[in-house]
Design a protein around this motif. Structure first.
Motif, PDB file in Angstrom:
ATOM      1  N   ARG A 215       0.847  -1.191   0.000  1.00  0.00           N
ATOM      2  CA  ARG A 215       0.000   0.000   0.000  1.00  0.00           C
ATOM      3  C   ARG A 215       0.881   1.240   0.000  1.00  0.00           C
ATOM      4  NH1 ARG A 215      -5.282  -1.108   3.580  1.00  0.00           N
ATOM      5  NH2 ARG A 215      -5.600  -3.229   2.888  1.00  0.00           N
ATOM      6  N   LEU A 216       0.483   2.213  -0.794  1.00  0.00           N
ATOM      7  CA  LEU A 216       1.202   3.489  -0.851  1.00  0.00           C
ATOM      8  C   LEU A 216       0.218   4.612  -0.601  1.00  0.00           C
ATOM      9  CD1 LEU A 216       3.384   2.965  -4.038  1.00  0.00           C
ATOM     10  CD2 LEU A 216       4.148   2.921  -1.676  1.00  0.00           C
ATOM     11  N   HIS A 217       0.635   5.572   0.152  1.00  0.00           N
ATOM     12  CA  HIS A 217      -0.190   6.750   0.385  1.00  0.00           C
ATOM     13  C   HIS A 217      -0.200   7.585  -0.894  1.00  0.00           C
ATOM     14  CE1 HIS A 217      -1.566  10.559   2.088  1.00  0.00           C
ATOM     15  NE2 HIS A 217      -2.074   9.807   3.058  1.00  0.00           N
ATOM     16  N   VAL A 218      -1.318   8.193  -1.194  1.00  0.00           N
ATOM     17  CA  VAL A 218      -1.467   8.968  -2.422  1.00  0.00           C
ATOM     18  C   VAL A 218      -0.433  10.095  -2.505  1.00  0.00           C
ATOM     19  CG1 VAL A 218      -3.236  10.547  -1.528  1.00  0.00           C
ATOM     20  CG2 VAL A 218      -3.137  10.036  -3.982  1.00  0.00           C
ATOM     21  N   ASP A 219      -0.099  10.702  -1.388  1.00  0.00           N
ATOM     22  CA  ASP A 219       0.915  11.764  -1.400  1.00  0.00           C
ATOM     23  C   ASP A 219       2.293  11.224  -1.765  1.00  0.00           C
ATOM     24  OD1 ASP A 219      -0.944  13.697  -0.726  1.00  0.00           O
ATOM     25  OD2 ASP A 219      -0.516  13.582   1.422  1.00  0.00           O
ATOM     26  N   THR A 220       2.574   9.990  -1.354  1.00  0.00           N
ATOM     27  CA  THR A 220       3.844   9.358  -1.707  1.00  0.00           C
ATOM     28  C   THR A 220       3.930   9.128  -3.206  1.00  0.00           C
ATOM     29  OG1 THR A 220       3.923   8.261   0.439  1.00  0.00           O
ATOM     30  CG2 THR A 220       5.301   7.339  -1.310  1.00  0.00           C
TER      31      THR A 220
ATOM     32  N   HIS B  99       2.309  10.815  -5.554  1.00  0.00           N
ATOM     33  CA  HIS B  99       2.465  12.128  -6.200  1.00  0.00           C
ATOM     34  C   HIS B  99       3.895  12.633  -6.087  1.00  0.00           C
ATOM     35  CE1 HIS B  99      -2.109  12.955  -5.776  1.00  0.00           C
ATOM     36  NE2 HIS B  99      -1.828  12.249  -6.853  1.00  0.00           N
ATOM     37  N   TYR B 100       4.499  12.456  -4.928  1.00  0.00           N
ATOM     38  CA  TYR B 100       5.879  12.879  -4.719  1.00  0.00           C
ATOM     39  C   TYR B 100       6.813  12.128  -5.674  1.00  0.00           C
ATOM     40  CZ  TYR B 100      10.489  13.145  -2.566  1.00  0.00           C
ATOM     41  OH  TYR B 100      11.835  13.307  -2.354  1.00  0.00           O
ATOM     42  N   ARG B 101       6.629  10.832  -5.770  1.00  0.00           N
ATOM     43  CA  ARG B 101       7.492  10.026  -6.641  1.00  0.00           C
ATOM     44  C   ARG B 101       7.319  10.388  -8.110  1.00  0.00           C
ATOM     45  NH1 ARG B 101       7.374   4.085  -3.706  1.00  0.00           N
ATOM     46  NH2 ARG B 101       8.266   4.816  -1.748  1.00  0.00           N
ATOM     47  N   VAL B 102       6.108  10.666  -8.517  1.00  0.00           N
ATOM     48  CA  VAL B 102       5.860  11.089  -9.902  1.00  0.00           C
ATOM     49  C   VAL B 102       6.557  12.421 -10.171  1.00  0.00           C
ATOM     50  CG1 VAL B 102       4.083  11.879 -11.527  1.00  0.00           C
ATOM     51  CG2 VAL B 102       3.729   9.783 -10.204  1.00  0.00           C
TER      52      VAL B 102
ATOM     53  N   TYR C 241      11.116  15.386 -12.569  1.00  0.00           N
ATOM     54  CA  TYR C 241      12.293  16.235 -12.367  1.00  0.00           C
ATOM     55  C   TYR C 241      13.543  15.588 -12.976  1.00  0.00           C
ATOM     56  CZ  TYR C 241      16.137  18.600 -10.020  1.00  0.00           C
ATOM     57  OH  TYR C 241      17.299  19.268  -9.755  1.00  0.00           O
ATOM     58  N   PHE C 242      13.778  14.328 -12.654  1.00  0.00           N
ATOM     59  CA  PHE C 242      15.000  13.665 -13.107  1.00  0.00           C
ATOM     60  C   PHE C 242      14.995  13.323 -14.592  1.00  0.00           C
ATOM     61  CE2 PHE C 242      15.505  12.712  -8.523  1.00  0.00           C
ATOM     62  CZ  PHE C 242      16.737  13.328  -8.361  1.00  0.00           C
ATOM     63  N   THR C 243      13.809  13.086 -15.159  1.00  0.00           N
ATOM     64  CA  THR C 243      13.734  12.742 -16.586  1.00  0.00           C
ATOM     65  C   THR C 243      13.448  13.957 -17.459  1.00  0.00           C
ATOM     66  OG1 THR C 243      11.374  12.216 -16.473  1.00  0.00           O
ATOM     67  CG2 THR C 243      12.929  10.407 -16.093  1.00  0.00           C
ATOM     68  N   ARG C 244      13.169  15.083 -16.807  1.00  0.00           N
ATOM     69  CA  ARG C 244      12.817  16.317 -17.524  1.00  0.00           C
ATOM     70  C   ARG C 244      11.630  16.100 -18.455  1.00  0.00           C
ATOM     71  NH1 ARG C 244      18.952  18.191 -18.788  1.00  0.00           N
ATOM     72  NH2 ARG C 244      19.462  18.696 -16.647  1.00  0.00           N
TER      73      ARG C 244
END
Length: 63
Positions: free
Chosen positions: A2-7, A9-12, A17-20
């Protein structure tokens, strides 16, 4: 898992950012998806009828 929705969004945002890339844009999403599929070797695997989801690899030998 299970992942929190905020987590998520943060990862996306970090991926963007890293893939531009701007992942809401379809072209950027397809670029990223294709790159991930190429990296894992699964490109075209779903198109093979009766396949197991993975391409069969054959050994190349002499003679």
């Amino acid at each position: 898992m299970r992942l929190h929705v905020d987590t998520v969004h943060y990862r996306v945002r970090r991926i963007e950012y890293f893939t531009r890339r701007d992942l809401p844009r379809l072209a950027d999403r397809l670029d990223l998806w294709t790159a991930l599929q190429c990296r894992t070797g699964d490109v075209g695997a779903r198109a093979a009828p009766g396949g197991s989801g993975r391409r069969a690899h054959t050994a190349r030998g002499g003679s």
